[in-house]
Design an enzyme around this catalytic site. Structure first.
Site, short mmCIF file in Angstrom:
data_model
loop_
_atom_site.label_atom_id
_atom_site.label_comp_id
_atom_site.label_asym_id
_atom_site.label_seq_id
_atom_site.Cartn_x
_atom_site.Cartn_y
_atom_site.Cartn_z
N LYS A 240 0.83 -1.22 0.00
CA LYS A 240 0.00 0.00 0.00
C LYS A 240 0.86 1.26 0.00
CE LYS A 240 -2.32 -0.81 3.79
NZ LYS A 240 -1.68 -2.08 4.20
N ARG B 121 -8.88 0.78 10.07
CA ARG B 121 -8.47 -0.61 10.22
C ARG B 121 -9.47 -1.42 11.04
NH1 ARG B 121 -2.53 0.41 9.59
NH2 ARG B 121 -1.46 -1.60 9.50
N ARG C 7 11.77 -7.05 3.60
CA ARG C 7 11.67 -5.60 3.38
C ARG C 7 12.71 -4.84 4.21
NH1 ARG C 7 5.70 -3.17 3.72
NH2 ARG C 7 5.81 -3.74 5.93
N ARG D 230 12.18 -2.93 9.91
CA ARG D 230 11.21 -2.40 10.89
C ARG D 230 10.97 -3.41 12.00
NH1 ARG D 230 6.01 -0.23 7.59
NH2 ARG D 230 4.99 -1.35 9.26
N ARG E 90 0.24 -9.20 13.22
CA ARG E 90 -0.34 -8.20 12.30
C ARG E 90 -1.23 -8.87 11.26
NH1 ARG E 90 4.65 -5.40 9.90
NH2 ARG E 90 3.22 -3.99 8.87
P1 AMP Z 1 1.43 0.45 8.88
O1 AMP Z 1 2.58 1.36 8.58
O2 AMP Z 1 0.14 0.92 8.25
O3 AMP Z 1 1.74 -0.99 8.57
O4 AMP Z 1 1.18 0.54 10.45
C1 AMP Z 1 2.16 0.13 11.36
C2 AMP Z 1 1.54 -0.08 12.72
O5 AMP Z 1 1.00 1.15 13.21
C3 AMP Z 1 0.36 -1.06 12.78
O6 AMP Z 1 0.80 -2.40 12.85
C4 AMP Z 1 -0.34 -0.60 14.06
O7 AMP Z 1 0.38 -1.00 15.21
C5 AMP Z 1 -0.20 0.92 13.96
N1 AMP Z 1 -1.33 1.50 13.19
C6 AMP Z 1 -1.25 2.18 12.01
N2 AMP Z 1 -2.46 2.60 11.63
C7 AMP Z 1 -3.34 2.15 12.56
C8 AMP Z 1 -4.74 2.23 12.70
N3 AMP Z 1 -5.52 2.85 11.79
N4 AMP Z 1 -5.32 1.66 13.80
C9 AMP Z 1 -4.57 1.05 14.73
N5 AMP Z 1 -3.24 0.92 14.65
C10 AMP Z 1 -2.61 1.46 13.57
#
Ligand code: AMP
Length: 261
Positions: A54, A132, A171, A204, A215
């Site tokens: 994404k 989410r 990654r 990461r 996740r």
């Molecule tokens: P991402 O970069 O979108 O993969 O997000 C990394 C991490 O940030 C996720 O695994 C969650 O721990 C947290 N996170 C990001 N966006 C959300 C969201 N909308 N709701 C809850 N946790 C989030």
């Protein structure tokens, strides 16, 4: 030149001029160079499991459509690099993130509400990683209604789980310029060094196997139901995310441009 190739080249040669300060910092901060006015401001949600790409598509679409990539994960990562009062919501968010768990809805919705003006960005926007949960989707509907805005589409990327695991585990990310590499499919010229800015690449913390399992499970139980939520609203644009970034971009642009507006 094919538009997808053009967008990819632009991304590789020009850093994002907009620092997205309004989104990353909130609190009424303004962007250094907001996206230009565009003929059509797209208002999109990008949905899909971790590792589906994404973030990469958000960058490519930004160059193709002008819409600003608004990632909630980026807000949390950015906050972690700044001094924050212990116990603040953003400091606590980092703890959830490290474990691969979702940050609580109230924290996320508060952060988004504080950045409501980003939804009026003249270039349009792409929400990446938000909503989410069902509660977040309902919260976004309420915010959009308050701001008198409507989503154009929810682009949902999908890929089989073994492919997601392979993508995430290899990654490597540049903490400085955010370039994304993969040890097998897109390695940097020098191992662990960013081709673009020379910084040391990072794995990461939440891309490590323990966090990845959590996740992916969380995605299936909590986020996947949003596919039906948005299908019922007639907003869903499903995209199979196999192939190169450019091929996926081309499929996304074709699908968006064939929507009946
Ligand atoms: P991402 O970069 O979108 O993969 O997000 C990394 C991490 O940030 C996720 O695994 C969650 O721990 C947290 N996170 C990001 N966006 C959300 C969201 N909308 N709701 C809850 N946790 C989030």
């Amino acid at each position: 030149m094919h538009p997808a190739r053009e967008a990819h080249n632009a991304r590789m040669t020009t850093p994002l001029v907009n620092d997205r300060a309004a989104w990353l910092l909130g609190g009424g901060t303004h962007c250094a160079q907001p996206p230009a006015q565009v003929h059509r401001a797209w208002r999109l949600v990008l949905l899909g499991p971790p590792g589906v790409g994404k973030g990469t598509q958000a960058d490519l679409l930004h160059h193709s459509l002008g819409a600003c990539p608004l990632s909630t994960g980026d807000i949390f990562r950015h906050a972690h690099n700044r001094p924050l009062p212990a116990g603040s919501a953003l400091a606590e968010a980092w703890e959830y993130m490290q474990r691969g768990e979702l940050v609580p809805d109230t924290t996320v919705l508060g952060i988004i509400a504080e950045r409501g003006h980003c939804l009026h960005c003249r270039g349009g926007f792409m929400l990446d990683g938000f909503p989410r949960t069902h509660a977040q989707a309902v919260g976004l509907d309420a915010l959009l209604a308050r701001e008198d805005l409507q989503l154009d589409a929810v682009v949902c990327y999908s890929l089989p789980t073994p492919d997601l695991v392979a993508r995430i585990s290899g990654r490597r990310i540049c903490p400085q310029c955010k370039a994304v590499f993969h040890v097998a499919t897109h390695p940097p010229r020098t191992p662990d060094v960013c081709d673009q800015c020379g910084s040391h690449l990072e794995h990461r913390a939440d891309d490590r196997p323990e966090a990845v399992t959590i996740r992916l499970e969380t995605y299936h139980t909590t986020t996947l139901p949003l596919v039906e939520y948005y299908r019922a609203k007639g907003l869903l644009v499903p995209i199979e995310a196999s192939g190169s970034g450019e091929q996926i971009l081309a499929a996304t642009l074709d699908a968006l441009r064939s929507l009946p507006f």
